[in-house]
Design a protein around this motif. Sequence first.
Motif, PDB file in Angstrom:
ATOM      1  N   ALA A 291       0.567  -1.400  -0.308  1.00  0.00           N
ATOM      2  CA  ALA A 291      -0.184   0.177   0.304  1.00  0.00           C
ATOM      3  C   ALA A 291       0.487   1.609   0.143  1.00  0.00           C
ATOM      4  CB  ALA A 291      -1.161   0.280   1.057  1.00  0.00           C
ATOM      5  N   ALA A 292       1.782   1.343   0.764  1.00  0.00           N
ATOM      6  CA  ALA A 292       2.637   2.259   1.120  1.00  0.00           C
ATOM      7  C   ALA A 292       3.777   3.030  -0.648  1.00  0.00           C
ATOM      8  CB  ALA A 292       4.028   2.343   2.108  1.00  0.00           C
ATOM      9  N   ALA A 293       3.563   1.594  -1.195  1.00  0.00           N
ATOM     10  CA  ALA A 293       4.288   1.843  -2.297  1.00  0.00           C
ATOM     11  C   ALA A 293       3.646   2.462  -3.482  1.00  0.00           C
ATOM     12  CB  ALA A 293       5.313   0.692  -3.501  1.00  0.00           C
ATOM     13  N   VAL A 294       2.305   1.907  -3.386  1.00  0.00           N
ATOM     14  CA  VAL A 294       0.796   2.560  -4.359  1.00  0.00           C
ATOM     15  C   VAL A 294       1.015   3.731  -4.313  1.00  0.00           C
ATOM     16  CG1 VAL A 294      -1.060   1.974  -4.895  1.00  0.00           C
ATOM     17  CG2 VAL A 294       0.420   0.205  -4.579  1.00  0.00           C
ATOM     18  N   GLU A 295       0.923   4.064  -2.564  1.00  0.00           N
ATOM     19  CA  GLU A 295       1.109   5.553  -2.823  1.00  0.00           C
ATOM     20  C   GLU A 295       2.074   6.497  -3.208  1.00  0.00           C
ATOM     21  OE1 GLU A 295      -0.458   9.342  -1.746  1.00  0.00           O
ATOM     22  OE2 GLU A 295      -1.408   7.196  -1.882  1.00  0.00           O
ATOM     23  N   GLU A 296       3.284   6.020  -2.741  1.00  0.00           N
ATOM     24  CA  GLU A 296       4.660   6.573  -3.109  1.00  0.00           C
ATOM     25  C   GLU A 296       4.426   6.892  -5.075  1.00  0.00           C
ATOM     26  OE1 GLU A 296       9.577   6.790  -2.906  1.00  0.00           O
ATOM     27  OE2 GLU A 296       8.067   4.838  -1.859  1.00  0.00           O
ATOM     28  N   LEU A 297       3.654   5.794  -6.054  1.00  0.00           N
ATOM     29  CA  LEU A 297       3.961   5.959  -7.029  1.00  0.00           C
ATOM     30  C   LEU A 297       2.761   6.937  -7.265  1.00  0.00           C
ATOM     31  CD1 LEU A 297       4.130   2.184  -7.766  1.00  0.00           C
ATOM     32  CD2 LEU A 297       5.593   3.977  -8.829  1.00  0.00           C
ATOM     33  N   ALA A 298       1.767   6.839  -7.092  1.00  0.00           N
ATOM     34  CA  ALA A 298       0.280   8.055  -7.478  1.00  0.00           C
ATOM     35  C   ALA A 298       1.272   9.218  -6.438  1.00  0.00           C
ATOM     36  CB  ALA A 298      -0.558   7.214  -6.216  1.00  0.00           C
ATOM     37  N   GLU A 299       2.082   9.739  -6.050  1.00  0.00           N
ATOM     38  CA  GLU A 299       2.254  10.843  -5.463  1.00  0.00           C
ATOM     39  C   GLU A 299       3.563  11.101  -6.918  1.00  0.00           C
ATOM     40  OE1 GLU A 299       5.217  12.957  -2.924  1.00  0.00           O
ATOM     41  OE2 GLU A 299       4.485  11.759  -1.941  1.00  0.00           O
ATOM     42  N   LEU A 300       4.538  10.204  -6.905  1.00  0.00           N
ATOM     43  CA  LEU A 300       4.907  10.246  -8.871  1.00  0.00           C
ATOM     44  C   LEU A 300       4.382  10.328  -9.606  1.00  0.00           C
ATOM     45  CD1 LEU A 300       8.041   9.942  -9.720  1.00  0.00           C
ATOM     46  CD2 LEU A 300       7.821   7.671 -10.157  1.00  0.00           C
ATOM     47  N   ALA A 301       3.457   9.777 -10.056  1.00  0.00           N
ATOM     48  CA  ALA A 301       2.634  10.407 -10.993  1.00  0.00           C
ATOM     49  C   ALA A 301       2.134  11.917 -11.373  1.00  0.00           C
ATOM     50  CB  ALA A 301       1.224   9.653 -10.977  1.00  0.00           C
ATOM     51  N   ARG A 302       2.247  12.758  -9.762  1.00  0.00           N
ATOM     52  CA  ARG A 302       1.566  13.595 -10.098  1.00  0.00           C
ATOM     53  C   ARG A 302       2.365  14.796 -10.492  1.00  0.00           C
ATOM     54  NH1 ARG A 302      -1.849  11.744  -5.149  1.00  0.00           N
ATOM     55  NH2 ARG A 302       0.186  12.137  -4.193  1.00  0.00           N
ATOM     56  N   SER A 303       3.842  14.116 -10.574  1.00  0.00           N
ATOM     57  CA  SER A 303       4.709  15.592 -10.781  1.00  0.00           C
ATOM     58  C   SER A 303       5.539  14.776 -12.391  1.00  0.00           C
ATOM     59  CB  SER A 303       6.172  14.854  -9.813  1.00  0.00           C
ATOM     60  OG  SER A 303       6.373  13.630  -8.702  1.00  0.00           O
ATOM     61  N   ARG A 304       5.399  13.321 -12.228  1.00  0.00           N
ATOM     62  CA  ARG A 304       6.314  12.769 -13.695  1.00  0.00           C
ATOM     63  C   ARG A 304       4.682  12.614 -14.276  1.00  0.00           C
ATOM     64  NH1 ARG A 304      11.660  10.230 -15.402  1.00  0.00           N
ATOM     65  NH2 ARG A 304      11.670  10.531 -17.664  1.00  0.00           N
ATOM     66  N   GLN A 305       4.689  12.106 -15.876  1.00  0.00           N
ATOM     67  CA  GLN A 305       3.643  11.836 -16.813  1.00  0.00           C
ATOM     68  C   GLN A 305       4.109  10.076 -16.481  1.00  0.00           C
ATOM     69  OE1 GLN A 305       2.891  13.320 -20.684  1.00  0.00           O
ATOM     70  NE2 GLN A 305       1.557  11.411 -21.110  1.00  0.00           N
ATOM     71  N   LEU A 306       3.280   9.457 -16.113  1.00  0.00           N
ATOM     72  CA  LEU A 306       3.640   7.317 -16.240  1.00  0.00           C
ATOM     73  C   LEU A 306       1.856   6.709 -16.418  1.00  0.00           C
ATOM     74  CD1 LEU A 306       3.197   6.752 -13.007  1.00  0.00           C
ATOM     75  CD2 LEU A 306       4.939   7.278 -12.712  1.00  0.00           C
ATOM     76  N   SER A 307       2.420   5.883 -16.570  1.00  0.00           N
ATOM     77  CA  SER A 307       0.809   5.128 -16.954  1.00  0.00           C
ATOM     78  C   SER A 307       1.048   3.606 -16.244  1.00  0.00           C
ATOM     79  CB  SER A 307       0.681   4.596 -18.532  1.00  0.00           C
ATOM     80  OG  SER A 307       1.261   3.774 -18.401  1.00  0.00           O
ATOM     81  N   THR A 308       0.249   3.560 -15.478  1.00  0.00           N
ATOM     82  CA  THR A 308       0.320   1.890 -14.736  1.00  0.00           C
ATOM     83  C   THR A 308      -1.205   0.982 -14.766  1.00  0.00           C
ATOM     84  OG1 THR A 308      -1.370   2.894 -12.625  1.00  0.00           O
ATOM     85  CG2 THR A 308       1.109   3.464 -12.616  1.00  0.00           C
ATOM     86  N   ALA A 309      -0.961  -0.208 -14.855  1.00  0.00           N
ATOM     87  CA  ALA A 309      -2.216  -1.099 -15.130  1.00  0.00           C
ATOM     88  C   ALA A 309      -2.357  -2.455 -14.588  1.00  0.00           C
ATOM     89  CB  ALA A 309      -2.028  -1.618 -16.497  1.00  0.00           C
ATOM     90  N   GLN A 310      -3.304  -2.867 -13.599  1.00  0.00           N
ATOM     91  CA  GLN A 310      -2.664  -4.014 -12.818  1.00  0.00           C
ATOM     92  C   GLN A 310      -2.803  -5.419 -14.204  1.00  0.00           C
ATOM     93  OE1 GLN A 310      -6.598  -6.121 -11.607  1.00  0.00           O
ATOM     94  NE2 GLN A 310      -5.895  -5.225  -8.960  1.00  0.00           N
ATOM     95  N   VAL A 311      -1.653  -6.060 -13.320  1.00  0.00           N
ATOM     96  CA  VAL A 311      -0.999  -7.182 -14.109  1.00  0.00           C
ATOM     97  C   VAL A 311      -1.424  -8.087 -13.186  1.00  0.00           C
ATOM     98  CG1 VAL A 311       0.146  -8.634 -16.087  1.00  0.00           C
ATOM     99  CG2 VAL A 311       0.377  -5.847 -16.037  1.00  0.00           C
ATOM    100  N   PRO A 312      -2.684  -9.074 -13.902  1.00  0.00           N
ATOM    101  CA  PRO A 312      -2.812  -9.964 -13.164  1.00  0.00           C
ATOM    102  C   PRO A 312      -2.245 -11.779 -13.370  1.00  0.00           C
ATOM    103  CG  PRO A 312      -5.179 -10.155 -13.321  1.00  0.00           C
ATOM    104  CD  PRO A 312      -4.072  -8.482 -14.119  1.00  0.00           C
ATOM    105  N   ARG A 313      -1.711 -11.862 -12.280  1.00  0.00           N
ATOM    106  CA  ARG A 313      -1.064 -13.658 -12.380  1.00  0.00           C
ATOM    107  C   ARG A 313      -2.105 -14.694 -12.925  1.00  0.00           C
ATOM    108  NH1 ARG A 313       4.036 -14.403  -8.593  1.00  0.00           N
ATOM    109  NH2 ARG A 313       4.585 -11.561  -8.517  1.00  0.00           N
TER     110      ARG A 313
END
Length: 585
Positions: A291-313
Amino acid sequence: MVDGAALGAPDGRGSLVGMTRSGGTLARLLAALVAAVLVVSGCTVTPPPPLVPSTPGVTVVPKEKANEVVVGLDDVRGGYNPHTLAGQSTVTTALASLLLPSTFRTAPDGSPRLDLDLMVSAEVTRADPYTVTYVLRRDASWSDSAPIAAEDFVYLWQRMRSEPGVVDPAGYRLISDITSREGGKVVEVVFDQPYPGWRSLFANLLPAHLLKDAPGGWGAALADSFPATGGPFAVRTLDQPRGEIVLERSDRYWEQPPALDRVVLRRASQSGTISALRTGDDQVALIRPDAAAVEELAELARSRQLSTAQVPRPEVVQLLLRPASPRLADPKVRAAVMASVNRDELIAAGSRGGPSAGLRADSLVVPPSKAGYRPTMPRSSVDPAALFTEAGYTRSESGQWGRDGRPLELTVAAPAGIEPYVTIANQLQRQLTLSGIAVRLLTTPPNELFGQDLAGTSAGNAEQGRVVDIAVVPQVDTGDSAAVLASTFGCRAPSGDGGEPIPANLSGFCDQSLQPVIDAALTGRSLLSDALAQLEPLLWQQAVVLPLFQVADLLVALPEAQGVSAGPPFAGPLSQAPLWRREGR
């Protein structure tokens, strides 16, 4: 120019002041400096020589950044055989999709699609006996120039039908013979019974000519390297201690080459991977964040353009309460132990608030992200104390359950070093201990766990105290859910004539009254949905499998990595890496 700091003083002025106190020292130094200036005075206006020798009329262009994409991963550990339960991981799926040939690949809608990079055709050519004929491209070859041919089909079939700890072997066990012609480029596979799921077979073929006689046999196949490859990329370096795998465009590949020169897979902690995304050192990440890393990635997305997607194994975490264990042979005891488990707590501990948290598995066969999934888990508020009492157990004053003067002691096993299985096993040990059940935790190397400890209840394991009662292990779907059903709950006819059917699964479960329904689903005599509607209520009552959740990664991509997507279901994002491009180099 002479810098005073170079003479050992804090600055140039301090240096000269110090030297005036040493008599003629300063005069001698100044004289030497003047002489040096006179020597070079004739060329003081000449610029310093260039770092790179220049040629008249030629402009030196700075070297471009490498045409590569760097992918951050949680781990690049060894054990890359995609056909073994011990080898299941994000990096194994990635490497198999890029380095190994397959007869069929997964289409965007999840259906199997003939891979024309390897195949000319594949079809059912005879109904009795049921025969599928594969025609391979004549130019398809391994990286050592050996042809990809019938012997690769035979090797995989022989291993999948007989080796312990393989993924979904039920379909391969229906094959009775494989023949070939035209130099091994036409392969005829004969089945004992019709098998509508045949397209799920012979994915990720292995180089039989190198592996069939290799030291260590099947257990060592692809343990820490790829002796030959048959895909658009080849391995340049595979450095597990350093945590880096470098894949380069294969010069031996017979089809259209990838747009990239290299794909680099790099291990790092989650904070390290996020930092590498922030600086652009990584252009893609495929991680299982908390959960902490998900929040850190969300914060990074606000400062730098990036795309995310859930990938079920194609991997569901499950608890196996093994009837093969004498301590859990009684379904009442299994039901009592299962009722003592706090499932929600285990899911929370294993998913860590990441992308897996929303993929609770409430079915015994079909994973949550797959078409046809339907929750079947019954709602129950059974009192475990009542079930233990019914099974003949009593609880001591200390709270320990026991029978016939012996405490109930269970061994819980998980593959060593593999998450989330070890974390869940530890949490399960704590839960059961608090419920009055003594627990011994066993973490062993994955090959040993799946190849020996869960392969049966041999006398050797019993003598060593290695009989596993509960296993925290994956259930893997390779495309045919009917094969998952048969591989997880089915019986297997014994070798030779006569004898009782034997378990064909890790739990040691075999119920002959259910086997006809399982066989009918596997061979297409009934619809899988109809078979599951009949079987799952009965299988839940047996308390053999407690599914928890489907494992999922999070894909993160920066804009300079073009064409990156989650990919077809269960194929993984790197299955599309031959189409990736690097922009902004």
